[in-house]
Design an enzyme around this catalytic site. Structure first.
Site, PDB file in Angstrom:
ATOM      1  CE1 TYR A   7      -9.490  -2.968   0.439  1.00 26.84           C
ATOM      2  CE2 TYR A   7      -8.601  -1.089  -0.747  1.00 26.84           C
ATOM      3  CZ  TYR A   7      -8.419  -2.204   0.069  1.00 26.84           C
ATOM      4  OH  TYR A   7      -7.159  -2.539   0.509  1.00 26.84           O
ATOM      5  CG  HIS A  16      -5.649  -6.362   0.179  1.00 27.67           C
ATOM      6  ND1 HIS A  16      -6.805  -6.378   0.914  1.00 27.67           N
ATOM      7  CD2 HIS A  16      -5.810  -7.254  -0.836  1.00 27.67           C
ATOM      8  CE1 HIS A  16      -7.643  -7.258   0.351  1.00 27.67           C
ATOM      9  NE2 HIS A  16      -7.066  -7.789  -0.712  1.00 27.67           N
ATOM     10  CE  LYS A  68      -3.912  -2.266   2.273  1.00 26.49           C
ATOM     11  NZ  LYS A  68      -4.967  -2.137   3.297  1.00 26.49           N
ATOM     12  CD  GLU A  76      -9.063  -9.529  -3.172  1.00 21.93           C
ATOM     13  OE1 GLU A  76      -7.889  -9.814  -2.844  1.00 21.93           O
ATOM     14  OE2 GLU A  76      -9.923  -9.168  -2.343  1.00 21.93           O
ATOM     15  CG  ASN A  97      -3.648  -2.331   6.782  1.00 23.22           C
ATOM     16  OD1 ASN A  97      -3.525  -1.960   5.614  1.00 23.22           O
ATOM     17  ND2 ASN A  97      -4.600  -3.149   7.175  1.00 23.22           N
TER      18      ASN A  97
HETATM   19  P1  CMP Z   1      -7.427  -4.543   3.853  1.00 23.43           P
HETATM   20  O1  CMP Z   1      -6.949  -5.890   4.259  1.00 23.43           O
HETATM   21  O2  CMP Z   1      -6.887  -3.963   2.601  1.00 23.43           O
HETATM   22  O3  CMP Z   1      -9.034  -4.559   3.769  1.00 23.43           O
HETATM   23  C1  CMP Z   1      -9.826  -3.418   4.000  1.00 23.43           C
HETATM   24  C2  CMP Z   1      -9.017  -2.237   4.459  1.00 23.43           C
HETATM   25  O4  CMP Z   1      -9.763  -1.190   5.064  1.00 23.43           O
HETATM   26  C3  CMP Z   1      -8.063  -2.687   5.568  1.00 23.43           C
HETATM   27  O5  CMP Z   1      -7.053  -3.516   5.047  1.00 23.43           O
HETATM   28  C4  CMP Z   1      -7.601  -1.334   6.099  1.00 23.43           C
HETATM   29  O6  CMP Z   1      -6.599  -0.751   5.290  1.00 23.43           O
HETATM   30  C5  CMP Z   1      -8.871  -0.468   5.927  1.00 23.43           C
HETATM   31  N1  CMP Z   1      -9.551  -0.147   7.185  1.00 23.43           N
HETATM   32  C6  CMP Z   1      -9.665   1.085   7.686  1.00 23.43           C
HETATM   33  N2  CMP Z   1     -10.355   1.079   8.822  1.00 23.43           N
HETATM   34  C7  CMP Z   1     -10.727  -0.200   9.052  1.00 23.43           C
HETATM   35  C8  CMP Z   1     -11.480  -0.839  10.089  1.00 23.43           C
HETATM   36  N3  CMP Z   1     -12.002  -0.166  11.092  1.00 23.43           N
HETATM   37  N4  CMP Z   1     -11.646  -2.163   9.991  1.00 23.43           N
HETATM   38  C9  CMP Z   1     -11.134  -2.861   8.933  1.00 23.43           C
HETATM   39  N5  CMP Z   1     -10.411  -2.293   7.950  1.00 23.43           N
HETATM   40  C10 CMP Z   1     -10.208  -0.973   7.994  1.00 23.43           C
END
Ligand code: CMP
Length: 140
Positions: free
Chosen positions: A51, A117, A11, A128, A114
């Site tokens: 998403y 993904h 990311k 995906e 984070n």
């Molecule tokens: P990802 O695994 O890419 O899937 C959804 C993304 O939403 C997650 O990682 C985070 O980057 C983002 N995100 C932001 N806030 C939240 C939350 N409260 N719970 C889960 N995902 C979140």
């Protein structure tokens, strides 16, 4: 266990900090092979489509802003049980909950930024991977 493929995204928080190689080392050290990879700038449409499953969630708009804030590296990882293995290597979504030594514990800034993904099921992995790659771009 079967050989699987999973979709991974490094990311914008991680590409901004020049962590692509460090994160790829985590995958390779865990036995995952990078069988396709490209660095791209997501458009708003592409991020929203990826998403879409989260579109009713309160974080959806911010998440799409974040995912278009800089380059991402999309990749296909291959290996025995690659979908679960990648989720193990990534660690919990929230870095505060992630186990020691996982990518998110090592590198993530917060629950949104984070760093990585990874697909969460075989069906989602297939969808995906198709979202970003032609079959001919994946070289096992
Ligand atoms: P990802 O695994 O890419 O899937 C959804 C993304 O939403 C997650 O990682 C985070 O980057 C983002 N995100 C932001 N806030 C939240 C939350 N409260 N719970 C889960 N995902 C979140």
């Amino acid at each position: 266990m079967a050989v699987e493929r999973t979709l991974s995204i490094i990311k914008p928080d991680a590409t901004r900090r020049n962590l692509t190689g460090a994160i790829n080392k985590c995958f390779e050290d865990a036995g995952l092979r990078i069988v396709a990879q490209k660095r791209i700038q997501l458009t708003r449409d592409k991020a929203e489509g990826f998403y879409a499953v989260h579109k009713e969630r309160p974080f959806y708009g911010d998440l799409c802003d974040f995912m278009t804030s800089g380059p991402v590296v999309v990749q296909v990882l291959e290996g025995e049980g690659a979908i679960a293995k990648n989720r193990e290597v990534m660690g919990a979504t929230n870095p505060d909950d992630a186990a020691e030594g996982t990518i998110r514990k090592l590198f993530a800034e917060n629950i949104e930024a984070n760093s990585v993904h990874g697909s969460d099921s075989p069906d989602n992995a297939a969808t995906e991977i198709k979202y970003f790659f032609e079959g001919s771009e994946i070289i096992g």
